[in-house]
Design a protein around this motif. Sequence first.
Motif, PDB file in Angstrom:
ATOM      1  N   VAL A   1      -2.383  -7.375   2.998  1.00 53.78           N
ATOM      2  CA  VAL A   1      -1.704  -6.861   4.192  1.00 53.78           C
ATOM      3  C   VAL A   1      -2.080  -7.691   5.413  1.00 53.78           C
ATOM      4  O   VAL A   1      -1.217  -8.059   6.216  1.00 53.78           O
TER       5      VAL A   1
ATOM      6  N   TYR B   1      -4.465   8.751   5.193  1.00 49.52           N
ATOM      7  CA  TYR B   1      -4.003   8.072   6.406  1.00 49.52           C
ATOM      8  C   TYR B   1      -4.030   9.008   7.603  1.00 49.52           C
ATOM      9  O   TYR B   1      -3.995  10.229   7.464  1.00 49.52           O
TER      10      TYR B   1
ATOM     11  N   TYR C   1      -8.656  -5.154   8.274  1.00 53.71           N
ATOM     12  CA  TYR C   1      -9.133  -4.474   7.077  1.00 53.71           C
ATOM     13  C   TYR C   1     -10.652  -4.578   7.026  1.00 53.71           C
ATOM     14  O   TYR C   1     -11.214  -5.664   7.231  1.00 53.71           O
TER      15      TYR C   1
ATOM     16  N   LYS D   1      -5.631  -5.456  -1.876  1.00 52.75           N
ATOM     17  CA  LYS D   1      -4.438  -5.007  -1.152  1.00 52.75           C
ATOM     18  C   LYS D   1      -4.645  -5.094   0.354  1.00 52.75           C
ATOM     19  O   LYS D   1      -3.744  -5.493   1.088  1.00 52.75           O
ATOM     20  N   GLY D   2      -5.821  -4.718   0.829  1.00 47.40           N
ATOM     21  CA  GLY D   2      -6.115  -4.799   2.258  1.00 47.40           C
ATOM     22  C   GLY D   2      -6.027  -6.225   2.767  1.00 47.40           C
ATOM     23  O   GLY D   2      -5.457  -6.499   3.821  1.00 47.40           O
TER      24      GLY D   2
ATOM     25  N   VAL E   1       0.863  -1.186   0.000  1.00 39.84           N
ATOM     26  CA  VAL E   1       0.000   0.000   0.000  1.00 39.84           C
ATOM     27  C   VAL E   1       0.894   1.228   0.000  1.00 39.84           C
ATOM     28  O   VAL E   1       1.896   1.281   0.717  1.00 39.84           O
ATOM     29  N   SER E   2       0.499   2.227  -0.793  1.00 37.61           N
ATOM     30  CA  SER E   2       1.230   3.500  -0.836  1.00 37.61           C
ATOM     31  C   SER E   2       0.230   4.649  -0.799  1.00 37.61           C
ATOM     32  O   SER E   2      -0.769   4.627  -1.533  1.00 37.61           O
ATOM     33  N   SER E   3       0.505   5.641   0.038  1.00 34.29           N
ATOM     34  CA  SER E   3      -0.389   6.801   0.107  1.00 34.29           C
ATOM     35  C   SER E   3      -0.353   7.612  -1.184  1.00 34.29           C
ATOM     36  O   SER E   3      -1.219   8.452  -1.407  1.00 34.29           O
TER      37      SER E   3
ATOM     38  N   VAL F   1      -8.090   1.908   0.529  1.00 38.26           N
ATOM     39  CA  VAL F   1      -7.282   0.731   0.174  1.00 38.26           C
ATOM     40  C   VAL F   1      -8.170  -0.290  -0.545  1.00 38.26           C
ATOM     41  O   VAL F   1      -9.182  -0.728   0.014  1.00 38.26           O
TER      42      VAL F   1
ATOM     43  N   GLU G   1      -1.064   6.493  -3.944  1.00 40.08           N
ATOM     44  CA  GLU G   1      -2.078   5.884  -4.824  1.00 40.08           C
ATOM     45  C   GLU G   1      -3.489   6.212  -4.350  1.00 40.08           C
ATOM     46  O   GLU G   1      -4.390   5.374  -4.407  1.00 40.08           O
TER      47      GLU G   1
ATOM     48  N   VAL H   1      -4.563   6.930  -1.285  1.00 35.92           N
ATOM     49  CA  VAL H   1      -4.884   6.419   0.049  1.00 35.92           C
ATOM     50  C   VAL H   1      -4.642   7.532   1.073  1.00 35.92           C
ATOM     51  O   VAL H   1      -3.585   8.145   1.092  1.00 35.92           O
TER      52      VAL H   1
END
Length: 108
Positions: free
Chosen positions: A50, A26, A84, A46-47, A18-20, A42, A22, A24
């Motif tokens: 994780v 936080y 998630y 991907k969730g 996960v990347s902010s 997310v 993209e 997202v």
Amino acid sequence: MAHERVLVKHSVTGRMLVSSTEGVSYTFDRQGGLTLITLCGVPAVKGQAVVELKSELNVFRFEEPQDGPAIKHWYYVGDNPVSYDSSSGCLKIAVQSEIEYRPDQYWE
């Protein structure tokens, strides 16, 4: 003004989970001895990845000021809760410690 981003990676393979950057969002919320990191937006695949890899996560926060060197923060997840919620698209990761470091102090 500083730019900031958060990354969640698989510690064994280095795979980005996960990347902010993209889309997202936080938040960081200190709760006693733990910090709860909530990432929203997310995608389910991907969730779920994780959560499946929760014992093998690296979480990083990068502060990237315009007028200075980057500051990196590494968060240790360990055995803390990772969850998630597919209905909200929010991933929650509880971390117990943080190491802050500045790469410019180690490499020239």
